[in-house]
Design an enzyme around this catalytic site. Structure first.
Site, PDB file in Angstrom:
ATOM      1  N   GLU A 126       9.372   0.770  11.194  1.00 49.22           N
ATOM      2  CA  GLU A 126      10.482   1.708  10.990  1.00 49.22           C
ATOM      3  C   GLU A 126       9.876   3.094  11.048  1.00 49.22           C
ATOM      4  O   GLU A 126       9.164   3.518  10.144  1.00 49.22           O
ATOM      5  CB  GLU A 126      11.163   1.428   9.649  1.00 49.22           C
ATOM      6  N   CYS A 154      13.953  10.134   7.784  1.00 49.07           N
ATOM      7  CA  CYS A 154      13.820   9.738   9.184  1.00 49.07           C
ATOM      8  C   CYS A 154      15.157   9.645   9.901  1.00 49.07           C
ATOM      9  O   CYS A 154      15.226   9.847  11.113  1.00 49.07           O
ATOM     10  CB  CYS A 154      13.086   8.402   9.291  1.00 49.07           C
ATOM     11  N   GLU A 171      10.184  15.395  15.841  1.00 60.22           N
ATOM     12  CA  GLU A 171      10.618  15.252  14.447  1.00 60.22           C
ATOM     13  C   GLU A 171       9.898  16.276  13.584  1.00 60.22           C
ATOM     14  O   GLU A 171       8.671  16.307  13.515  1.00 60.22           O
ATOM     15  CB  GLU A 171      10.324  13.839  13.944  1.00 60.22           C
ATOM     16  N   LYS A 225       0.835  -1.198   0.000  1.00 62.09           N
ATOM     17  CA  LYS A 225       0.000   0.000   0.000  1.00 62.09           C
ATOM     18  C   LYS A 225       0.869   1.246   0.000  1.00 62.09           C
ATOM     19  O   LYS A 225       1.689   1.455   0.889  1.00 62.09           O
ATOM     20  CB  LYS A 225      -0.923   0.058   1.216  1.00 62.09           C
TER      21      LYS A 225
END
Length: 487
Positions: free
Chosen positions: A247, A281, A380, A173
């Site tokens: 992750e 990331c 983040e 997806k």
């Protein structure tokens, strides 16, 4: 713009739907195409196709699967140039990076797992007091692979290649922002002759993802995305006792030691801290500088940010392209406003470039004097925004690096490799670089704490899609198990 209806790929065939979400070009804000938003019925059919294809695919030999993975690598490689350009238009990734991340890396990874799966035994015999045990590795089953928009081809390959190599079937997806390039995997599967149902490609937003994660026909979930969404995925999988690889986000530190060659460090930070417009990331987005050289480091990092080439992502000279969407730009600008209203000192950037009124650009931005408790240092941002903070000793630098809810990556910069390596050993993180940061497809990648669980890449990435079975037998072993009993 691609006209409606939009496509998705189930059971070896392309299907269409009138339920679409526009894919917008990041550099212009103009429509680029129409991405499919599949229905629950479409997901049901995709999972059913994967489950139907599983027995034969699981039973096939490693050599057979390796041959088809190699053919997929060839098909992906033949599409590398247009794929790289498409992703750059979708998410703003500079083409110089996209050629590697979206063009070269996926076929290389398919080749790596094609070779690895033929080299690792499926079964081993372990002698015991009463006899022996056959320890057997079997494909875990149907995999739901859910990827974000920032490195869509690379992150898809990091899941699809080892899963297929292990004998699993996959429902991939994609994110709505990069729904167009995901179909390249479907085209490659058709060209390679992959059996129908072994790989299925769908797209859609959070509701589609949630339905797929909880689907009763799924045996394993592999998810890359934000920590907030990852926690929701983990809760669902925990309730269902379903294996999951996560992750997630990061807020990694670049520890500059007092003996670092600053020119070399800055060359490394150009990629380690700003790669993909900050939409990465594993960025070293918190720069920790020794107090004895603090002003020097702040000035150098600010100059680095001010000197980066901001522009069209399809221009090979561009270092910083646009962010993926207007929503992402507003998020990043919101954090910049938080920094401006805090005790931090803005030393570079901090706004939309005046010469880039179209698209979703943000100037590379640096804040100095950032306390480790500030939101800028703890959350983040996922944009081209760095913080710089001082420290006095190596131990304090390590403590600051570890004082984070995340633990995905990091870097240490020093002219003494052994000293830097010892500092790296002390940082609580899944990966860390010494005087550089590069993912190695032969080594495990993943995080600790809020950065996730499980590992991708390397042999560990293959093991993530296999489950262990112990077969206890009385008496002496009768030789090695036959090679064809891999799956």
């Amino acid at each position: 713009m691609t006209s409606s209806p939009a496509r998705f790929f189930v059971d070896g065939r392309f299907h269409t739907t009138d339920s679409v979400e526009p894919v917008v070009e990041a550099a212009t804000g103009e429509p680029l195409g129409a991405g499919a938003v599949v229905s629950e019925t479409d997901i049901d059919q995709a999972v059913a196709a994967a489950r139907s294809a599983l027995p034969d695919w699981q039973a096939s030999s490693p050599e057979h699967r390796a041959g088809l993975l190699t053919a997929m690598a060839d098909a992906l490689k033949s599409r590398a140039r247009p794929t790289s350009e498409l992703v750059s238009r979708e998410n703003g990734m500079p083409i110089s990076l996209s050629r590697g991340a979206n063009g070269s890396f996926p076929p290389a990874l398919f080749r790596y797992y094609a070779q690895l799966v033929t080299e690792l035994p499926a079964e081993e015999i372990r002698p015991s007091i009463t006899g022996h045990t056959i320890v057997r590795r079997e494909a875990i089953g149907v995999v739901a692979a859910i990827i974000p928009w920032n490195y869509p081809q690379a992150l898809a390959a990091m899941k699809v290649a080892p899963a297929l190599a292990a004998g699993c079937t996959v429902v991939l997806k994609s994110s709505p922002e990069t729904a167009l390039d995901a179909l390249i995997f479907a085209e490659a599967a058709v060209e390679a002759g992959l059996p129908p149902g072994v790989l299925n490609v769908v797209s859609g937003g959070p509701a589609v993802g949630a339905y797929l994660v909880a689907h009763p026909g799924v045996d394993k979930v592999a998810f890359t995305g934000s920590t907030a969404t990852g926690r929701i995925v983990a809760e669902i999988c925990g309730r269902l006792m379903r294996p999951v690889t996560l992750e997630l986000g990061g807020k990694s530190a670049a520890i500059i030691l007092d003996d670092a060659d600053l020119d070399a460090t800055l060359r490394g930070l150009r990629a380690a801290s700003f790669v993909n417009n900050g939409q990465t990331c594993h960025l070293s987005s918190r720069v920790l500088a020794p107090r004895s050289r603090y002003d020097e480091v702040v000035d150098a990092v600010a100059a680095l940010a001010d000197g980066m080439a901001v522009g069209d992502p399809l221009d090979p000279s561009t270092e910083i392209g646009p962010l993926v969407s207007s929503r992402q730009r507003e998020r990043v600008l919101g954090y910049i406003d938080i920094g401006k209203n805090s005790g931090a000192r803005l030393v570079a950037g901090g706004s939309v470039p005046k010469d880039r009124p179209r698209g979703w650009f943000v100037a590379p931005t640096v804040f100095a004097d950032v306390a480790n408790s500030d939101r800028l240092a703890r959350e983040e941002i996922f944009g081209p925004v760095l913080t710089v903070s001082p420290y006095d000793t190596d131990d304090e630098a390590v403590a600051l690096a570890n004082d984070s809810d995340f633990g995905l990556a990091g870097t240490v910069w020093s002219s003494d490799t052994e000293r830097a390596t010892n500092v790296a050993r002390a940082v609580r993180t899944g990966t860390i670089g010494v005087n550089d940061y590069q993912l190695d497809m032969r080594a495990p990648f993943g995080g600790v704490k809020g950065s996730g669980m499980g590992r991708e890449l390397g042999p560990e990435g293959l093991e993530a899609y296999r489950t262990l079975k112990s077969i206890y037998r009385v008496g002496p072993a009768l030789g090695d198990p036959p090679a064809q009993q891999y799956s």
